[in-house]
Design a protein around this motif. Structure first.
Motif, PDB file in Angstrom:
ATOM      1  N   ARG A 137      25.221  71.977  35.780  1.00  0.00           N
ATOM      2  CA  ARG A 137      23.871  71.404  35.700  1.00  0.00           C
ATOM      3  C   ARG A 137      23.823  70.279  34.677  1.00  0.00           C
ATOM      4  O   ARG A 137      23.286  69.204  34.935  1.00  0.00           O
ATOM      5  CB  ARG A 137      22.867  72.487  35.314  1.00  0.00           C
ATOM      6  CG  ARG A 137      21.435  71.966  35.241  1.00  0.00           C
ATOM      7  CD  ARG A 137      20.519  72.883  34.473  1.00  0.00           C
ATOM      8  NE  ARG A 137      20.905  72.880  33.064  1.00  0.00           N
ATOM      9  CZ  ARG A 137      20.742  73.903  32.242  1.00  0.00           C
ATOM     10  NH1 ARG A 137      20.246  75.036  32.690  1.00  0.00           N
ATOM     11  NH2 ARG A 137      21.099  73.820  30.988  1.00  0.00           N
ATOM     12  N   ASN A 138      24.428  70.504  33.512  1.00  0.00           N
ATOM     13  CA  ASN A 138      24.421  69.491  32.469  1.00  0.00           C
ATOM     14  C   ASN A 138      25.227  68.263  32.870  1.00  0.00           C
ATOM     15  O   ASN A 138      24.865  67.135  32.543  1.00  0.00           O
ATOM     16  CB  ASN A 138      24.948  70.063  31.161  1.00  0.00           C
ATOM     17  CG  ASN A 138      23.961  71.001  30.509  1.00  0.00           C
ATOM     18  OD1 ASN A 138      22.804  71.072  30.900  1.00  0.00           O
ATOM     19  ND2 ASN A 138      24.419  71.739  29.523  1.00  0.00           N
ATOM     20  N   ARG A 139      26.325  68.467  33.571  1.00  0.00           N
ATOM     21  CA  ARG A 139      27.140  67.325  34.002  1.00  0.00           C
ATOM     22  C   ARG A 139      26.393  66.485  35.031  1.00  0.00           C
ATOM     23  O   ARG A 139      26.440  65.261  34.984  1.00  0.00           O
ATOM     24  CB  ARG A 139      28.471  67.805  34.552  1.00  0.00           C
ATOM     25  CG  ARG A 139      29.336  68.354  33.415  1.00  0.00           C
ATOM     26  CD  ARG A 139      30.724  68.610  33.800  1.00  0.00           C
ATOM     27  NE  ARG A 139      31.423  67.337  34.001  1.00  0.00           N
ATOM     28  CZ  ARG A 139      32.690  67.247  34.339  1.00  0.00           C
ATOM     29  NH1 ARG A 139      33.401  68.337  34.509  1.00  0.00           N
ATOM     30  NH2 ARG A 139      33.266  66.080  34.513  1.00  0.00           N
TER      31      ARG A 139
ATOM     32  N   LYS B 265      25.420  76.438  33.938  1.00  0.00           N
ATOM     33  CA  LYS B 265      24.828  75.529  32.963  1.00  0.00           C
ATOM     34  C   LYS B 265      25.702  74.298  32.772  1.00  0.00           C
ATOM     35  O   LYS B 265      25.193  73.182  32.646  1.00  0.00           O
ATOM     36  CB  LYS B 265      24.640  76.262  31.634  1.00  0.00           C
ATOM     37  CG  LYS B 265      23.969  75.419  30.574  1.00  0.00           C
ATOM     38  CD  LYS B 265      23.485  76.245  29.400  1.00  0.00           C
ATOM     39  CE  LYS B 265      24.615  76.678  28.522  1.00  0.00           C
ATOM     40  NZ  LYS B 265      24.147  77.286  27.257  1.00  0.00           N
ATOM     41  N   HIS B 266      27.008  74.490  32.788  1.00  0.00           N
ATOM     42  CA  HIS B 266      27.955  73.390  32.605  1.00  0.00           C
ATOM     43  C   HIS B 266      27.821  72.354  33.729  1.00  0.00           C
ATOM     44  O   HIS B 266      27.748  71.152  33.461  1.00  0.00           O
ATOM     45  CB  HIS B 266      29.380  73.946  32.553  1.00  0.00           C
ATOM     46  CG  HIS B 266      30.426  72.915  32.365  1.00  0.00           C
ATOM     47  ND1 HIS B 266      30.648  72.294  31.163  1.00  0.00           N
ATOM     48  CD2 HIS B 266      31.302  72.367  33.240  1.00  0.00           C
ATOM     49  CE1 HIS B 266      31.624  71.417  31.305  1.00  0.00           C
ATOM     50  NE2 HIS B 266      32.040  71.446  32.566  1.00  0.00           N
TER      51      HIS B 266
ATOM     52  N   GLU C 127      17.532  71.613  37.107  1.00  0.00           N
ATOM     53  CA  GLU C 127      17.384  73.069  37.197  1.00  0.00           C
ATOM     54  C   GLU C 127      16.273  73.450  38.187  1.00  0.00           C
ATOM     55  O   GLU C 127      16.424  74.378  38.963  1.00  0.00           O
ATOM     56  CB  GLU C 127      17.080  73.640  35.818  1.00  0.00           C
ATOM     57  CG  GLU C 127      17.101  75.139  35.758  1.00  0.00           C
ATOM     58  CD  GLU C 127      16.968  75.668  34.341  1.00  0.00           C
ATOM     59  OE1 GLU C 127      17.294  76.843  34.139  1.00  0.00           O
ATOM     60  OE2 GLU C 127      16.546  74.908  33.447  1.00  0.00           O
TER      61      GLU C 127
ATOM     62  N   GLY D  33      23.661  64.637  33.176  1.00  0.00           N
ATOM     63  CA  GLY D  33      24.266  63.542  32.422  1.00  0.00           C
ATOM     64  C   GLY D  33      24.633  62.374  33.317  1.00  0.00           C
ATOM     65  O   GLY D  33      24.442  61.211  32.951  1.00  0.00           O
TER      66      GLY D  33
ATOM     67  N   LYS E 265      17.744  67.325  32.735  1.00  0.00           N
ATOM     68  CA  LYS E 265      18.350  68.661  32.763  1.00  0.00           C
ATOM     69  C   LYS E 265      17.363  69.680  33.335  1.00  0.00           C
ATOM     70  O   LYS E 265      17.716  70.496  34.189  1.00  0.00           O
ATOM     71  CB  LYS E 265      18.768  69.045  31.344  1.00  0.00           C
ATOM     72  CG  LYS E 265      19.540  70.322  31.242  1.00  0.00           C
ATOM     73  CD  LYS E 265      20.145  70.509  29.872  1.00  0.00           C
ATOM     74  CE  LYS E 265      19.120  70.693  28.801  1.00  0.00           C
ATOM     75  NZ  LYS E 265      19.719  71.074  27.505  1.00  0.00           N
TER      76      LYS E 265
ATOM     77  N   PHE F 160      17.978  62.690  28.952  1.00  0.00           N
ATOM     78  CA  PHE F 160      18.858  63.770  29.389  1.00  0.00           C
ATOM     79  C   PHE F 160      18.117  65.101  29.442  1.00  0.00           C
ATOM     80  O   PHE F 160      18.256  65.857  30.409  1.00  0.00           O
ATOM     81  CB  PHE F 160      20.076  63.874  28.461  1.00  0.00           C
ATOM     82  CG  PHE F 160      20.929  65.072  28.758  1.00  0.00           C
ATOM     83  CD1 PHE F 160      21.737  65.113  29.873  1.00  0.00           C
ATOM     84  CD2 PHE F 160      20.912  66.178  27.913  1.00  0.00           C
ATOM     85  CE1 PHE F 160      22.519  66.220  30.155  1.00  0.00           C
ATOM     86  CE2 PHE F 160      21.690  67.285  28.187  1.00  0.00           C
ATOM     87  CZ  PHE F 160      22.499  67.303  29.311  1.00  0.00           C
ATOM     88  N   GLU F 161      17.339  65.418  28.426  1.00  0.00           N
ATOM     89  CA  GLU F 161      16.626  66.701  28.376  1.00  0.00           C
ATOM     90  C   GLU F 161      15.670  66.851  29.565  1.00  0.00           C
ATOM     91  O   GLU F 161      15.588  67.911  30.182  1.00  0.00           O
ATOM     92  CB  GLU F 161      15.859  66.850  27.056  1.00  0.00           C
ATOM     93  CG  GLU F 161      16.748  66.975  25.839  1.00  0.00           C
ATOM     94  CD  GLU F 161      17.645  68.204  25.875  1.00  0.00           C
ATOM     95  OE1 GLU F 161      17.207  69.270  26.356  1.00  0.00           O
ATOM     96  OE2 GLU F 161      18.797  68.084  25.435  1.00  0.00           O
TER      97      GLU F 161
END
Length: 69
Positions: free
Chosen positions: A47-49, A44-45, A36, A52, A32, A28-29
């Motif tokens: 991007r993270n979704r 950010k929300h 980006e 994921g 992410k 995930f890291e």
């Protein structure tokens, strides 16, 4: 029950996998940071979704299973 994701998260994730599939991994890291780099998503929300979704999609494709802790 599984997570329900909006269509735009899936659309963005699948487009990124199609175009830059070799750049992503089951981490995930890592994903992410790649999302980006490769997109102009400011939130950010979101991007993270997307990261994921990509992580889960690639994990399932490779046969990995996430362990519930």
């Amino acid at each position: 029950m599984g997570n329900i994701r909006p269509a735009y998260i899936k659309t963005i994730g699948e487009a990124l996998i199609r175009r830059y599939g070799s750049e992503f991994s089951s981490s995930f890291e890592h994903n992410k940071r790649k999302v980006e780099e490769l997109t102009t998503i400011k939130s950010k929300h979101i991007r993270n979704r997307v990261a994921g979704y990509i992580t889960r999609k690639l994990g399932r494709a490779s046969g990995e299973r996430a362990q519930a802790v």
